[in-house]
Enzyme design. Structure first.
Site, mmCIF file in Angstrom:
data_model
loop_
_atom_site.group_PDB
_atom_site.id
_atom_site.type_symbol
_atom_site.label_atom_id
_atom_site.label_comp_id
_atom_site.label_asym_id
_atom_site.label_seq_id
_atom_site.Cartn_x
_atom_site.Cartn_y
_atom_site.Cartn_z
ATOM 1 N N GLU A 93 -7.816 -9.372 8.432
ATOM 2 C CA GLU A 93 -6.782 -9.755 9.325
ATOM 3 C C GLU A 93 -6.452 -8.486 10.389
ATOM 4 O O GLU A 93 -6.474 -7.306 9.867
ATOM 5 C CB GLU A 93 -5.770 -10.038 8.711
ATOM 6 C CG GLU A 93 -5.640 -11.315 7.906
ATOM 7 C CD GLU A 93 -4.538 -11.619 6.892
ATOM 8 O OE1 GLU A 93 -4.160 -12.681 6.570
ATOM 9 O OE2 GLU A 93 -4.116 -10.765 6.207
ATOM 10 N N CYS A 131 -2.861 -3.020 13.618
ATOM 11 C CA CYS A 131 -3.130 -2.597 12.267
ATOM 12 C C CYS A 131 -4.244 -2.918 11.896
ATOM 13 O O CYS A 131 -4.613 -4.208 12.178
ATOM 14 C CB CYS A 131 -1.894 -3.236 11.307
ATOM 15 S SG CYS A 131 -2.222 -3.091 9.702
ATOM 16 N N CYS A 138 -10.102 -3.805 -1.901
ATOM 17 C CA CYS A 138 -9.605 -2.484 -2.132
ATOM 18 C C CYS A 138 -9.978 -2.003 -3.725
ATOM 19 O O CYS A 138 -9.633 -2.823 -4.315
ATOM 20 C CB CYS A 138 -8.329 -2.042 -1.803
ATOM 21 S SG CYS A 138 -7.662 -0.347 -1.843
ATOM 22 N N CYS A 142 -3.618 -0.280 -6.737
ATOM 23 C CA CYS A 142 -2.066 -0.330 -6.616
ATOM 24 C C CYS A 142 -1.703 -1.705 -7.260
ATOM 25 O O CYS A 142 -1.694 -2.613 -6.664
ATOM 26 C CB CYS A 142 -1.459 0.169 -5.611
ATOM 27 S SG CYS A 142 -2.092 1.623 -4.827
ATOM 28 N N CYS A 145 0.343 -4.204 -4.819
ATOM 29 C CA CYS A 145 -0.525 -4.583 -3.504
ATOM 30 C C CYS A 145 -1.676 -5.572 -3.722
ATOM 31 O O CYS A 145 -2.507 -5.397 -4.701
ATOM 32 C CB CYS A 145 -1.301 -3.268 -2.774
ATOM 33 S SG CYS A 145 -2.108 -3.522 -1.677
ATOM 34 N N CYS A 362 2.899 -5.950 5.523
ATOM 35 C CA CYS A 362 1.759 -5.272 4.671
ATOM 36 C C CYS A 362 1.894 -5.413 3.382
ATOM 37 O O CYS A 362 2.938 -5.905 2.764
ATOM 38 C CB CYS A 362 2.236 -3.618 4.755
ATOM 39 S SG CYS A 362 3.595 -3.093 5.218
HETATM 40 N N1 SAH Z 1 -4.791 1.934 1.495
HETATM 41 C C1 SAH Z 1 -3.898 2.573 2.255
HETATM 42 C C2 SAH Z 1 -3.625 1.631 3.642
HETATM 43 C C3 SAH Z 1 -3.551 0.222 3.309
HETATM 44 S S1 SAH Z 1 -1.746 -0.251 2.520
HETATM 45 C C4 SAH Z 1 -2.540 3.207 1.625
HETATM 46 O O1 SAH Z 1 -2.306 3.047 0.766
HETATM 47 O O2 SAH Z 1 -2.005 3.840 2.272
HETATM 48 C C5 SAH Z 1 -0.616 -0.081 3.867
HETATM 49 C C6 SAH Z 1 0.793 0.237 3.107
HETATM 50 O O3 SAH Z 1 1.422 -0.834 2.535
HETATM 51 C C7 SAH Z 1 0.809 1.409 2.187
HETATM 52 O O4 SAH Z 1 1.869 2.244 2.012
HETATM 53 C C8 SAH Z 1 0.910 0.215 0.871
HETATM 54 O O5 SAH Z 1 1.201 1.017 -0.102
HETATM 55 C C9 SAH Z 1 1.822 -0.753 1.360
HETATM 56 N N2 SAH Z 1 1.823 -1.733 0.675
HETATM 57 C C10 SAH Z 1 1.088 -2.419 -0.111
HETATM 58 N N3 SAH Z 1 1.456 -3.518 -0.608
HETATM 59 C C11 SAH Z 1 2.765 -3.655 -0.472
HETATM 60 C C12 SAH Z 1 3.743 -4.478 -0.659
HETATM 61 N N4 SAH Z 1 3.528 -5.505 -1.462
HETATM 62 N N5 SAH Z 1 4.968 -4.559 -0.126
HETATM 63 C C13 SAH Z 1 5.192 -3.457 0.603
HETATM 64 N N6 SAH Z 1 4.290 -2.465 0.985
HETATM 65 C C14 SAH Z 1 3.069 -2.642 0.485
#
Ligand code: SAH
Length: 387
Positions: A93, A131, A138, A142, A145, A362
């Site tokens: 996306e 974006c 990935c 995390c 995420c 995000c």
């Molecule tokens: N891998 C990279 C970029 C992708 S995620 C990174 O970790 O920075 C982009 C942002 O969205 C990151 O800060 C991530 O931690 C955040 N993110 C992921 N899942 C989320 C969620 N469920 N709610 C809010 N932010 C989230």
């Protein structure tokens, strides 16, 4: 295909080699590169100043658009989400985000050297942040995420990363202008460094009047060697955002597995060494999770941790995902957390949700959630097939 790098991913010098192979004059390389990266034309038949034989040869050489638009969703706040289909069943996306809210204005003011340039331009244009994704799924894992819970399917080629930008540009209104590009979609850009760096080179190439690297921000979980490489390769010009989400290893280890490999002290050292230009700041992303990392004690710890670093903090109340019970804190807890940072003099904004209704905010990228569901089905099947 005769070259390892596919057409859209080729740099001008690689195009010159390709033209030589095809028995063409070297200046054709520049022409084709500009068709692709300046004008976004991905079909040789539309490159009208090339002769028909060359256009045919380019097609025979394997020149094919790397992405197909499968869906377009628009939210009431102007956010648009494109679902792109790539090779081998990958889907990503791209999110087109008009910059109107406070946090974005604050972001802009954090880069005063950009302002003169902006003032000279037509001021009525709506600034767009785009974006993009670097991987399908990935590997970072995390827990909050969706992409992380889905696991890595594959990395995208530079050509697929760049195509997200080229294709998205076609969906901008005449009064909109692509200003900023953030690598904050699916995937970990620094875990896929070579293609990410190539994509940045293509997108910023002067030959195609590319965008300034200062308008590109790479967001990372904090892969220390990758941060160093990015800093060295682009002289610190590419913006850096770090997903910190915790003020100590104890919490961070639990929510971000990569922290066990690159703990906070090492990450902080990498940030201090990043060759940040004057007046620029590193963005610290901090996703607030109810009663996990959102207490005032954690806020105070964060203040201490970030002291002396040139940063701005983006607080993001967590978006719910199907793979986790974690959730956003109450508004009062968010406000209390923010107050501690602000009173300590940290520049700090709560990132308002954009495009929630199209599931573009995000971490809840619908495709990632879908991947999680499929993974669960596979796991359940495997479980039920056990003797
Ligand atoms: N891998 C990279 C970029 C992708 S995620 C990174 O970790 O920075 C982009 C942002 O969205 C990151 O800060 C991530 O931690 C955040 N993110 C992921 N899942 C989320 C969620 N469920 N709610 C809010 N932010 C989230």
């Amino acid at each position: 295909m005769t070259s390892e790098v596919d057409a859209v991913g080729r740099l001008p010098e690689e195009w010159r080699e390709a033209m030589q192979r095809l028995g063409e004059k070297p200046f054709r390389a520049e022409q084709v590169f500009r068709w692709i990266h300046e004008r976004g034309v991905l079909d040789p038949d539309q490159m009208t100043d090339l002769g028909k034989p060359l256009r045919e040869r380019l097609k025979a050489d394997g020149f094919a658009p790397p992405a197909k638009v499968a869906e377009v969703h628009a939210a009431a706040d102007g956010t648009r989400k494109l679902v792109l289909e790539l090779a081998h069943g990958a889907r990503v996306e791209c999110v087109i985000i008009p910059m109107t809210d406070l946090a974005d204005d604050a972001d802009a003011s954090a880069a005063p050297e950009d302002d003169e340039e902006d003032a000279a331009e037509a001021t009525e244009k709506t600034r767009i942040t785009l974006c993009v994704s670097t991987q399908y799924g990935c590997a970072m894992g995390c827990v909050f995420c969706a992409s992380g819970q889905a696991g890595l399917q594959r990395g995208l080629t530079a050509s697929e990363i760049v195509s997200q930008v080229l294709v998205s540009k076609r969906y901008l209104q005449p009064n909109e202008e692509l200003k900023n590009l953030v690598f904050m979609g699916m995937g970990e850009p620094l875990h896929h460094y070579d293609e990410t760096a190539r994509a940045i080179r293509l997108l910023t190439h002067p030959l195609a009047r590319g965008m300034s690297p200062r308008r590109i921000t790479v967001s990372t979980v904090g892969l220390v060697p990758g941060i160093a490489r990015l800093g060295a390769d682009f002289g610190g010009k590419v913006g850096l955002a770090v997903s910190l989400h915790a003020p100590n290893d104890d919490i961070r280890d639990r929510i971000m597995p990569m922290n066990r490999k690159f703990p906070i002290v090492e990450l902080m050292r990498a940030l201090r060494e990043y060759p940040l230009p004057m007046r620029r700041r590193i963005t610290i992303e901090y996703t607030l999770m109810d009663h996990v990392n959102d207490g005032e004690a954690e806020a105070r710890e964060l203040v201490t941790l970030l002291r002396g670093l040139r940063v701005k903090v983006n607080l993001i109340p967590m978006n719910p995902i199907s793979a986790s019970e974690l959730k956003a804190p109450s508004g009062a807890r968010v406000a209390a957390f923010q107050r501690v940072l602000s009173e300590a003099g940290l520049s700090c904004f709560v990132r308002t949700r954009r495009g929630d209704e199209v599931s573009a905010a995000c971490g809840q990228l619908a495709i990632a959630d879908d991947l999680v569901r499929k993974k669960r089905e596979r796991d359940a099947l495997r479980e039920s097939n056990k003797p």
